[in-house]
Design an enzyme around this catalytic site. Structure first.
Site, short mmCIF file in Angstrom:
data_model
loop_
_atom_site.label_atom_id
_atom_site.label_comp_id
_atom_site.label_asym_id
_atom_site.label_seq_id
_atom_site.Cartn_x
_atom_site.Cartn_y
_atom_site.Cartn_z
N ARG A 84 0.85 -1.20 0.00
CA ARG A 84 0.00 0.00 0.00
C ARG A 84 0.87 1.23 0.00
O ARG A 84 0.43 2.32 -0.35
CB ARG A 84 -0.89 0.02 1.23
N ASP A 85 2.09 1.10 0.44
CA ASP A 85 2.97 2.26 0.61
C ASP A 85 4.42 1.81 0.44
O ASP A 85 4.85 0.88 1.10
CB ASP A 85 2.75 2.82 2.03
N LEU A 86 5.12 2.48 -0.44
CA LEU A 86 6.52 2.15 -0.67
C LEU A 86 7.40 3.26 -0.14
O LEU A 86 7.11 4.43 -0.32
CB LEU A 86 6.81 1.98 -2.17
#
Length: 88
Positions: A84-86
């Protein structure tokens, strides 16, 4: 709030299963009545986007960062885990 708590618990359990050199490891999880504390390994540096914006082009150093990022994402995807988030 209950839905969010369930998502957080699910993400924590997944992150505990991931063992890859390019994915930040969760060391410990603690909770109080109103807060959840997640202790992760310290990663020195800044946002990859900021580095790219400052230098205006991808040099060999950034190609290495990109390779590490793709390697970690591929590892997760091969295990049915989708991000969902890098972060760099």
């Amino acid at each position: 709030m209950v839905i969010l708590l369930g998502q957080i618990k699910k993400e924590i359990s997944i992150m505990k299963l991931i063992k890859h050199p390019n994915v930040i490891k969760i060391c410990e999880v603690m909770a109080s009545k109103t807060k959840i504390y997640i202790v992760i390994k310290f990663v020195d540096g800044s946002e990859l986007f900021d580095k790219i914006a400052k230098h205006r082009r991808l040099k060999d150093e950034f190609k290495s960062y990109f390779h590490q990022l793709i390697n970690a994402v591929d590892y997760c995807h091969s295990r049915g885990i989708y991000h969902r988030d890098l972060k760099d």
